[in-house]
Design a protein around this motif. Structure first.
Motif, short mmCIF file in Angstrom:
data_model
loop_
_atom_site.label_atom_id
_atom_site.label_comp_id
_atom_site.label_asym_id
_atom_site.label_seq_id
_atom_site.Cartn_x
_atom_site.Cartn_y
_atom_site.Cartn_z
N MET A 25 35.61 -20.14 12.21
CA MET A 25 34.59 -20.74 11.38
C MET A 25 35.25 -21.75 10.45
O MET A 25 36.24 -21.44 9.80
N SER A 26 34.67 -22.94 10.40
CA SER A 26 35.19 -23.97 9.51
C SER A 26 34.58 -23.81 8.11
O SER A 26 33.58 -23.11 7.92
N TYR A 27 35.16 -24.52 7.18
CA TYR A 27 34.65 -24.56 5.81
C TYR A 27 33.20 -25.07 5.81
O TYR A 27 32.33 -24.50 5.14
N GLU A 28 32.94 -26.11 6.57
CA GLU A 28 31.60 -26.68 6.65
C GLU A 28 30.61 -25.69 7.24
O GLU A 28 29.46 -25.58 6.77
N GLU A 41 27.34 -24.15 5.39
CA GLU A 41 26.02 -24.22 6.02
C GLU A 41 25.39 -22.84 6.15
O GLU A 41 24.18 -22.67 5.93
N ARG A 42 26.20 -21.85 6.51
CA ARG A 42 25.67 -20.49 6.66
C ARG A 42 25.24 -19.92 5.32
O ARG A 42 24.20 -19.26 5.22
N LEU A 43 26.00 -20.16 4.26
CA LEU A 43 25.62 -19.68 2.93
C LEU A 43 24.32 -20.34 2.48
O LEU A 43 23.43 -19.68 1.94
N VAL A 44 24.19 -21.63 2.71
CA VAL A 44 22.97 -22.35 2.36
C VAL A 44 21.79 -21.82 3.18
O VAL A 44 20.70 -21.63 2.65
N ASN A 75 35.62 -14.19 8.20
CA ASN A 75 36.29 -15.39 7.69
C ASN A 75 36.25 -15.41 6.16
O ASN A 75 35.83 -16.38 5.54
N ARG A 76 36.71 -14.34 5.56
CA ARG A 76 36.57 -14.14 4.12
C ARG A 76 37.17 -15.25 3.27
O ARG A 76 36.56 -15.68 2.30
N GLU A 77 38.36 -15.71 3.59
CA GLU A 77 39.01 -16.72 2.76
C GLU A 77 38.23 -18.03 2.78
O GLU A 77 38.02 -18.65 1.73
N ILE A 78 37.79 -18.45 3.95
CA ILE A 78 37.03 -19.69 4.06
C ILE A 78 35.67 -19.55 3.37
O ILE A 78 35.23 -20.45 2.65
N VAL A 79 35.01 -18.43 3.57
CA VAL A 79 33.70 -18.20 2.97
C VAL A 79 33.82 -18.14 1.45
O VAL A 79 32.99 -18.71 0.72
#
Length: 78
Positions: free
Chosen positions: A1-4, A8-11, A35-39
């Motif tokens: 999972m990318s940062y973007e 997007e998933r959080l939004v 993907n805890r660190e990225i999230v």
């Protein structure tokens, strides 16, 4: 999972929640939890925006998400 993708998933979760996403929702999401660190980085960036408020609850059951939740003040524009 990318940062973007994490952003997007959080939004998307906030949109489904009427403008709010909680740590419980995020931590229950298998893709986000993997993907805890990225999230966490995406959540911190979102929490620093002018239309997003991060908060800490008195009883905070979260394990790894950096906030109890995020509130999007202009959620209709997301």
């Amino acid at each position: 999972m990318s940062y973007e993708e994490a952003t997007e998933r959080l939004v998307a979760l906030a949109r489904l929640g009427g403008g709010t996403v909680t740590a419980s929702q995020v931590e229950a999401d298998a893709a986000l939890s993997a993907n805890r660190e990225i999230v966490s980085a995406a959540a911190r960036a979102l929490g620093g925006k002018t239309n997003v408020f991060s908060y800490q609850g008195d009883t905070d059951p979260r394990a790894w998400f950096p906030f109890t939740g995020l509130i999007f003040s202009e959620w209709k524009r997301l």
